[in-house]
Design a protein around this motif. Structure first.
Motif, PDB file in Angstrom:
ATOM      1  N   GLU A   8      11.019 101.243  45.972  1.00  0.00           N
ATOM      2  CA  GLU A   8      10.862 102.408  45.112  1.00  0.00           C
ATOM      3  C   GLU A   8      12.171 103.178  44.974  1.00  0.00           C
ATOM      4  OE1 GLU A   8       7.681 104.596  46.792  1.00  0.00           O
ATOM      5  OE2 GLU A   8       6.158 103.088  46.344  1.00  0.00           O
ATOM      6  N   PHE A   9      13.219 102.498  44.527  1.00  0.00           N
ATOM      7  CA  PHE A   9      14.458 103.201  44.252  1.00  0.00           C
ATOM      8  C   PHE A   9      14.572 103.416  42.751  1.00  0.00           C
ATOM      9  CE2 PHE A   9      16.307  99.337  42.743  1.00  0.00           C
ATOM     10  CZ  PHE A   9      15.957  98.347  43.639  1.00  0.00           C
ATOM     11  N   THR A  10      15.363 104.392  42.362  1.00  0.00           N
ATOM     12  CA  THR A  10      15.526 104.722  40.950  1.00  0.00           C
ATOM     13  C   THR A  10      17.003 104.800  40.633  1.00  0.00           C
ATOM     14  OG1 THR A  10      15.601 107.115  41.311  1.00  0.00           O
ATOM     15  CG2 THR A  10      13.420 106.130  41.066  1.00  0.00           C
ATOM     16  N   LEU A  11      17.310 104.844  39.342  1.00  0.00           N
ATOM     17  CA  LEU A  11      18.702 104.960  38.933  1.00  0.00           C
ATOM     18  C   LEU A  11      19.281 106.322  39.286  1.00  0.00           C
ATOM     19  CD1 LEU A  11      18.524 103.213  35.467  1.00  0.00           C
ATOM     20  CD2 LEU A  11      19.430 102.312  37.599  1.00  0.00           C
ATOM     21  N   GLN A  12      18.405 107.283  39.550  1.00  0.00           N
ATOM     22  CA  GLN A  12      18.902 108.606  39.917  1.00  0.00           C
ATOM     23  C   GLN A  12      19.289 108.673  41.400  1.00  0.00           C
ATOM     24  OE1 GLN A  12      16.006 108.217  37.910  1.00  0.00           O
ATOM     25  NE2 GLN A  12      17.437 108.488  36.207  1.00  0.00           N
ATOM     26  N   SER A  13      18.992 107.598  42.139  1.00  0.00           N
ATOM     27  CA  SER A  13      19.347 107.574  43.551  1.00  0.00           C
ATOM     28  C   SER A  13      20.852 107.706  43.716  1.00  0.00           C
ATOM     29  CB  SER A  13      18.865 106.263  44.184  1.00  0.00           C
ATOM     30  OG  SER A  13      19.417 106.105  45.458  1.00  0.00           O
ATOM     31  N   ALA A  14      21.242 108.379  44.816  1.00  0.00           N
ATOM     32  CA  ALA A  14      22.678 108.527  45.087  1.00  0.00           C
ATOM     33  C   ALA A  14      23.283 107.232  45.601  1.00  0.00           C
ATOM     34  CB  ALA A  14      22.892 109.644  46.115  1.00  0.00           C
ATOM     35  N   ARG A  15      22.471 106.250  45.909  1.00  0.00           N
ATOM     36  CA  ARG A  15      22.980 105.008  46.473  1.00  0.00           C
ATOM     37  C   ARG A  15      23.593 104.153  45.375  1.00  0.00           C
ATOM     38  NH1 ARG A  15      19.358 101.969  50.548  1.00  0.00           N
ATOM     39  NH2 ARG A  15      21.439 101.405  51.213  1.00  0.00           N
ATOM     40  N   PRO A  16      24.803 103.662  45.573  1.00  0.00           N
ATOM     41  CA  PRO A  16      25.417 102.767  44.596  1.00  0.00           C
ATOM     42  C   PRO A  16      24.549 101.517  44.414  1.00  0.00           C
ATOM     43  CG  PRO A  16      27.042 103.523  46.179  1.00  0.00           C
ATOM     44  CD  PRO A  16      25.711 103.944  46.696  1.00  0.00           C
ATOM     45  N   ALA A  17      24.387 101.095  43.171  1.00  0.00           N
ATOM     46  CA  ALA A  17      23.523  99.964  42.862  1.00  0.00           C
ATOM     47  C   ALA A  17      24.321  98.824  42.246  1.00  0.00           C
ATOM     48  CB  ALA A  17      22.405 100.403  41.914  1.00  0.00           C
ATOM     49  N   VAL A  18      23.727  97.626  42.277  1.00  0.00           N
ATOM     50  CA  VAL A  18      24.362  96.423  41.761  1.00  0.00           C
ATOM     51  C   VAL A  18      23.458  95.792  40.711  1.00  0.00           C
ATOM     52  CG1 VAL A  18      25.288  94.145  42.340  1.00  0.00           C
ATOM     53  CG2 VAL A  18      25.390  95.991  44.019  1.00  0.00           C
ATOM     54  N   ALA A  19      24.054  95.359  39.607  1.00  0.00           N
ATOM     55  CA  ALA A  19      23.365  94.499  38.648  1.00  0.00           C
ATOM     56  C   ALA A  19      24.178  93.224  38.517  1.00  0.00           C
ATOM     57  CB  ALA A  19      23.224  95.178  37.285  1.00  0.00           C
ATOM     58  N   GLY A  20      23.526  92.147  38.127  1.00  0.00           N
ATOM     59  CA  GLY A  20      24.279  90.905  37.989  1.00  0.00           C
ATOM     60  C   GLY A  20      23.528  89.866  37.215  1.00  0.00           C
ATOM     61  N   THR A  21      24.279  88.892  36.731  1.00  0.00           N
ATOM     62  CA  THR A  21      23.677  87.793  35.989  1.00  0.00           C
ATOM     63  C   THR A  21      24.507  86.535  36.197  1.00  0.00           C
ATOM     64  OG1 THR A  21      22.765  87.152  33.838  1.00  0.00           O
ATOM     65  CG2 THR A  21      24.955  88.174  33.829  1.00  0.00           C
ATOM     66  N   GLY A  22      23.865  85.401  35.969  1.00  0.00           N
ATOM     67  CA  GLY A  22      24.555  84.130  36.140  1.00  0.00           C
ATOM     68  C   GLY A  22      23.635  83.097  36.746  1.00  0.00           C
ATOM     69  N   LEU A  23      24.221  82.159  37.470  1.00  0.00           N
ATOM     70  CA  LEU A  23      23.462  81.025  37.980  1.00  0.00           C
ATOM     71  C   LEU A  23      22.463  81.438  39.059  1.00  0.00           C
ATOM     72  CD1 LEU A  23      22.946  77.994  38.009  1.00  0.00           C
ATOM     73  CD2 LEU A  23      24.791  77.761  39.687  1.00  0.00           C
ATOM     74  N   THR A  24      21.197  81.276  38.740  1.00  0.00           N
ATOM     75  CA  THR A  24      20.109  81.460  39.690  1.00  0.00           C
ATOM     76  C   THR A  24      19.233  80.230  39.596  1.00  0.00           C
ATOM     77  OG1 THR A  24      20.155  83.867  39.403  1.00  0.00           O
ATOM     78  CG2 THR A  24      18.171  82.916  40.369  1.00  0.00           C
ATOM     79  N   ALA A  25      19.058  79.537  40.702  1.00  0.00           N
ATOM     80  CA  ALA A  25      18.350  78.258  40.685  1.00  0.00           C
ATOM     81  C   ALA A  25      17.617  78.058  41.998  1.00  0.00           C
ATOM     82  CB  ALA A  25      19.345  77.115  40.469  1.00  0.00           C
ATOM     83  N   VAL A  26      16.699  77.114  42.008  1.00  0.00           N
ATOM     84  CA  VAL A  26      16.088  76.674  43.251  1.00  0.00           C
ATOM     85  C   VAL A  26      17.054  75.715  43.938  1.00  0.00           C
ATOM     86  CG1 VAL A  26      14.198  75.367  44.298  1.00  0.00           C
ATOM     87  CG2 VAL A  26      13.730  76.917  42.383  1.00  0.00           C
ATOM     88  N   ASP A  27      17.409  76.017  45.180  1.00  0.00           N
ATOM     89  CA  ASP A  27      18.171  75.080  46.014  1.00  0.00           C
ATOM     90  C   ASP A  27      17.177  74.198  46.755  1.00  0.00           C
ATOM     91  OD1 ASP A  27      20.685  75.894  45.322  1.00  0.00           O
ATOM     92  OD2 ASP A  27      21.078  77.018  47.165  1.00  0.00           O
ATOM     93  N   ARG A  28      17.223  72.897  46.490  1.00  0.00           N
ATOM     94  CA  ARG A  28      16.397  71.947  47.229  1.00  0.00           C
ATOM     95  C   ARG A  28      17.310  71.226  48.205  1.00  0.00           C
ATOM     96  NH1 ARG A  28      12.393  68.139  43.974  1.00  0.00           N
ATOM     97  NH2 ARG A  28      11.422  70.191  43.701  1.00  0.00           N
ATOM     98  N   ILE A  29      17.081  71.433  49.492  1.00  0.00           N
ATOM     99  CA  ILE A  29      18.022  70.985  50.522  1.00  0.00           C
ATOM    100  C   ILE A  29      17.427  69.823  51.317  1.00  0.00           C
ATOM    101  CG2 ILE A  29      19.384  71.707  52.521  1.00  0.00           C
ATOM    102  CD1 ILE A  29      18.843  74.651  51.450  1.00  0.00           C
ATOM    103  N   TYR A  30      18.146  68.704  51.298  1.00  0.00           N
ATOM    104  CA  TYR A  30      17.781  67.542  52.106  1.00  0.00           C
ATOM    105  C   TYR A  30      18.788  67.445  53.255  1.00  0.00           C
ATOM    106  CZ  TYR A  30      14.921  66.012  48.124  1.00  0.00           C
ATOM    107  OH  TYR A  30      13.985  65.931  47.104  1.00  0.00           O
ATOM    108  N   HIS A 266      29.350 106.579  51.028  1.00  0.00           N
ATOM    109  CA  HIS A 266      29.813 107.670  51.885  1.00  0.00           C
ATOM    110  C   HIS A 266      30.955 108.467  51.266  1.00  0.00           C
ATOM    111  CE1 HIS A 266      27.244 106.664  55.230  1.00  0.00           C
ATOM    112  NE2 HIS A 266      27.636 105.401  55.188  1.00  0.00           N
ATOM    113  N   GLU A 267      31.798 107.795  50.442  1.00  0.00           N
ATOM    114  CA  GLU A 267      33.001 108.446  49.937  1.00  0.00           C
ATOM    115  C   GLU A 267      32.976 108.721  48.435  1.00  0.00           C
ATOM    116  OE1 GLU A 267      36.315 106.089  51.241  1.00  0.00           O
ATOM    117  OE2 GLU A 267      35.489 105.863  53.265  1.00  0.00           O
ATOM    118  N   GLY A 268      31.979 108.203  47.731  1.00  0.00           N
ATOM    119  CA  GLY A 268      31.830 108.503  46.312  1.00  0.00           C
ATOM    120  C   GLY A 268      32.648 107.643  45.377  1.00  0.00           C
ATOM    121  N   SER A 269      33.411 106.696  45.913  1.00  0.00           N
ATOM    122  CA  SER A 269      34.215 105.803  45.075  1.00  0.00           C
ATOM    123  C   SER A 269      34.677 104.638  45.951  1.00  0.00           C
ATOM    124  CB  SER A 269      35.425 106.535  44.486  1.00  0.00           C
ATOM    125  OG  SER A 269      36.281 106.993  45.526  1.00  0.00           O
TER     126      SER A 269
END
Length: 332
Positions: A8-30, A266-269
């Motif tokens: 339950e976090f929001t964009l108004q939270s003071a915590r720095p947030a991450v967004a991202g896009t790219g390769l997302t896949a199922v890793d099938r490991i033998y 903690h430092e704002g930047s």
């Protein structure tokens, strides 16, 4: 997986947030045989975003999956890790990608294939987000502190540039060179991470903006970080046990971005020195991860809370001693 916090976090939270896009896949490991494979969320983008969420950061994946069993598995993994999944699309056309990793744990080698070793059927390829995805995520892209991408497309560039205009740190980790779009992404990036084995061998430092922070990875020889006239080499960290080096680069990125986000909170930047410090922490995290199969084997074996505690201590000798007591395979 252990969920460290409420979603339950929001964009108004003071915590720095991450967004991202790219390769997302199922890793099938033998591991050591073609029987009883394990599956996990994988791909560089998927690994980094999921790991940061498990470490307690607000994370917004903006990715395109299929509405199939693999897509549902990936969506559930994001949710269990604590990611905000409102921008995870599951289209009813197409299927989700699968990457097969075949590991020889005795010789600590691995190889990848997009073909099932049992049925010989080729798995689907990765698909980019589209302009509608970017439009839906626009307000979030204007609010996050870090935007991560490991692939380029016209729509990914729109997302990257939207976040850049709003002041986000743009972390670009390309696997290949893709002419015009690649050049555009490089111009947009705050930090670009290049491997000598892939995109890095095609790009010279003088082709990049001197203000860009350039991380070049050299495999077992460590990595080099450049920014303007500053250039530093970081030797590889000692790995107490080597079973599988898959995911080492993703763990370096995870440790780096985790430290940047903590200091930003903690430092704002953030500062360039945070990148240098984060690199060393990420290398130590990657070295421990080599003791397990899979790109996030350490998280699966030790649990996210334990990894969080290791990073908060700076990954000391007790961390090294502890991981050698754990099983080498994620199913152990």
């Amino acid at each position: 997986m252990v969920q460290l916090r409420s979603r339950e976090f929001t964009l108004q939270s003071a915590r720095p947030a991450v967004a991202g896009t790219g390769l997302t896949a199922v890793d099938r490991i033998y591991a050591d045989s073609y029987t009883a494979p394990t599956e996990a969320l994988g791909g560089s983008c998927g690994n980094v975003l999921l790991s940061l969420a498990l470490l307690g950061h607000p994370v917004f994946p903006v990715v395109n999956l299929g509405d199939d069993d693999h897509g549902r598995f990936l969506f559930d993994e994001f949710e269990k890790a604590g990611c905000e999944t409102r921008y995870v699309s599951r289209a009813n056309t197409g299927s989700s990608p699968v990457i097969v990793e075949i590991v020889d744990t005795v010789n600590a080698t691995h190889r990848f294939t997009s073909t099932c070793p049992q049925t010989f059927v080729r798995f689907p390829k990765w698909r980019s987000i589209n302009h509608d995805h970017v439009w839906q995520a626009a307000e979030t892209l204007k609010s996050v502190s870090i935007f991560y991408a490991d692939r380029v497309s016209e729509s990914i560039m729109l997302a990257m540039e939207e976040a850049k205009r709003a002041g986000a740190l743009i972390f670009f980790e390309p696997a290949s060179v893709d002419d015009e779009l690649f050049t555009r992404a490089v111009r947009c990036a705050t930090v670009i991470k290049l491997s000598d084995e892939t995109a890095g061998k095609h790009i010279a430092d003088d082709e990049l903006d001197p203000e860009t922070i350039i991380i070049r990875t050299h495999g077992v020889h460590g990595l080099t970080v450049s920014n303007g006239n500053v250039r530093r080499h970081f030797p590889s960290s000692f790995a107490p046990r080597v079973v599988d080096t898959c995911g080492s680069g993703d763990m370096v990125t995870t440790g780096l971005l985790d430290l940047v986000l903590k200091r930003w909170y903690h430092e704002g930047s953030w500062k360039v020195e945070d990148i240098f410090d984060g690199i060393q922490l990420g290398q130590r995290l990657a070295a421990l991860n080599c003791g397990f199969t899979g790109a996030r084997g350490l998280f699966l074996a030790a649990g996210a809370r334990r990894v969080r505690a290791m990073l908060d201590r700076g990954i000391d000798e007790s961390s090294t001693s502890y991981v050698t007591t754990l099983g080498r395979c994620s199913r152990d």
